[in-house]
Design a protein around this motif. Sequence first.
Motif, PDB file in Angstrom:
ATOM      1  N   PRO A 109      31.468 -30.045 -38.688  1.00  0.00           N
ATOM      2  CA  PRO A 109      30.095 -30.525 -38.914  1.00  0.00           C
ATOM      3  C   PRO A 109      29.935 -32.009 -38.574  1.00  0.00           C
ATOM      4  O   PRO A 109      28.906 -32.415 -38.020  1.00  0.00           O
ATOM      5  N   GLU A 110      30.942 -32.818 -38.896  1.00  0.00           N
ATOM      6  CA  GLU A 110      30.889 -34.246 -38.570  1.00  0.00           C
ATOM      7  C   GLU A 110      30.849 -34.457 -37.060  1.00  0.00           C
ATOM      8  O   GLU A 110      30.099 -35.305 -36.554  1.00  0.00           O
ATOM      9  N   ALA A 114      27.913 -36.030 -34.651  1.00  0.00           N
ATOM     10  CA  ALA A 114      28.146 -37.138 -33.720  1.00  0.00           C
ATOM     11  C   ALA A 114      27.606 -36.816 -32.333  1.00  0.00           C
ATOM     12  O   ALA A 114      26.990 -37.674 -31.682  1.00  0.00           O
ATOM     13  N   PHE A 115      27.812 -35.583 -31.870  1.00  0.00           N
ATOM     14  CA  PHE A 115      27.271 -35.179 -30.575  1.00  0.00           C
ATOM     15  C   PHE A 115      25.742 -35.224 -30.592  1.00  0.00           C
ATOM     16  O   PHE A 115      25.118 -35.630 -29.611  1.00  0.00           O
ATOM     17  N   PHE A 120      26.628 -38.607 -25.009  1.00  0.00           N
ATOM     18  CA  PHE A 120      27.534 -39.158 -24.011  1.00  0.00           C
ATOM     19  C   PHE A 120      28.621 -40.050 -24.618  1.00  0.00           C
ATOM     20  O   PHE A 120      29.778 -40.001 -24.205  1.00  0.00           O
ATOM     21  N   ALA A 121      28.246 -40.866 -25.594  1.00  0.00           N
ATOM     22  CA  ALA A 121      29.239 -41.730 -26.234  1.00  0.00           C
ATOM     23  C   ALA A 121      30.286 -40.894 -26.962  1.00  0.00           C
ATOM     24  O   ALA A 121      31.493 -41.193 -26.913  1.00  0.00           O
ATOM     25  N   THR A 122      29.845 -39.823 -27.635  1.00  0.00           N
ATOM     26  CA  THR A 122      30.788 -38.957 -28.345  1.00  0.00           C
ATOM     27  C   THR A 122      31.667 -38.197 -27.362  1.00  0.00           C
ATOM     28  O   THR A 122      32.878 -38.049 -27.581  1.00  0.00           O
ATOM     29  N   ILE A 150      33.371 -30.784 -23.032  1.00  0.00           N
ATOM     30  CA  ILE A 150      32.898 -30.007 -21.879  1.00  0.00           C
ATOM     31  C   ILE A 150      31.782 -29.056 -22.286  1.00  0.00           C
ATOM     32  O   ILE A 150      30.743 -28.964 -21.621  1.00  0.00           O
ATOM     33  N   ASP A 151      31.985 -28.345 -23.388  1.00  0.00           N
ATOM     34  CA  ASP A 151      31.002 -27.354 -23.816  1.00  0.00           C
ATOM     35  C   ASP A 151      29.680 -28.001 -24.198  1.00  0.00           C
ATOM     36  O   ASP A 151      28.605 -27.442 -23.945  1.00  0.00           O
ATOM     37  N   GLU A 152      29.749 -29.178 -24.815  1.00  0.00           N
ATOM     38  CA  GLU A 152      28.515 -29.871 -25.189  1.00  0.00           C
ATOM     39  C   GLU A 152      27.753 -30.334 -23.953  1.00  0.00           C
ATOM     40  O   GLU A 152      26.526 -30.240 -23.901  1.00  0.00           O
TER      41      GLU A 152
END
Length: 372
Positions: A109-110, A114-115, A120-122, A150-152
């Motif tokens: 969850p954390e 963040a995503f 992009f930063a994450t 990659i998945d994000e």
Amino acid sequence: MAGRVEVARRTDLEEMRRRGARPNAPNYRDTPLLSIGKLVRVQVAAGRWRRATIECHDEGDGTVDVLFMNTGTAGPGQLADAEVAAEEEATLPVSVVRPLEEFEVQTEPELRHAFAEDLFATAARVKDEANCLFKLPDYEAAVERYALAIDELRHFSSGTASSSTQVLVNQAGVLRKGTVTAINSESGRADVELVDLQSGQRQVVRGAPCRTLVVVREEQLQLQTALYMNRARSLMQLSRQQEAAQDLSIVIGFWSAPGRVGTEATETNAEQERRKHLAKALFLRAKTRLARLRIEPARADVREAWSLDPPEDTAKELRSLEKNIDITNKREQISTKRLHKEICKMADAAMSNLTTEQLASFGAGGLPPGDL
């Protein structure tokens, strides 16, 4: 609303249990390293590291019994390395046990939050974390870490994507870059327009499943490329050559079409960058194909890489690979000839035991008596 929150909470708990984590467990750093049930990292043969769960700690002889994390299911953690897959349990000295990296104990969850806050930063941070795992090396963990980013980045949702999103779409077995022109959220399909930059001809791929599309993040293409390239290198280390080739095909799709940058100087620099990435991806894919004895496809990748006027470091690797392809090809030809001779010997031996009547039946197009 409360019902959806409860469902999400239960889903998170179930996922934690699936990964071997206890939802109500104390903080990872608050428990001793050799605690029963703790997920740790252990050094195995050839200097590699793997994640494992402590099953027993024998203080007398200074050893631990561990159960290696099961990554043999389909997905980013799948094992194709028969040697590693056979070693699901082991007794090891305590000196080869170390805790997981700090970022590995972050809850899902954390990480999702963040995503959502800064995609992009994450993703860049997760890539750096995966690079650390690659250097250990723990290739299985690295593959999974790269996959998170990659998945994000690749995710295409019919509910959130716009009708101008750039994507990679499969056309006759080749990934091509195109622009989404229409989305059917009910069927989960999209129409993608492809443009031939040389002829200017336009073609529309209709009804492409959204789940198969790879979103192209033009503004972060270097990051997206690094994630796929590095995961491919990790997969190659695990002998998962076909999966590595798939990642490299995506990189090739990213860079196959020249971009439009602006000024002549920036376009020149962009073209050089494009050729560099494309040549490297083709070289690596040729290696994965050679590893699977796909000689001619490997040669085709090498030829295409040479056509891009690659930098000297890649050119050196290509020359070495060409030699390996020739050696492998000759070895396969010799093996095929030997196999042919053995088959001929076996056939001659079998024929020599046949009677004249049985031999005659072959000439008449029939089968020897009793062989039906």
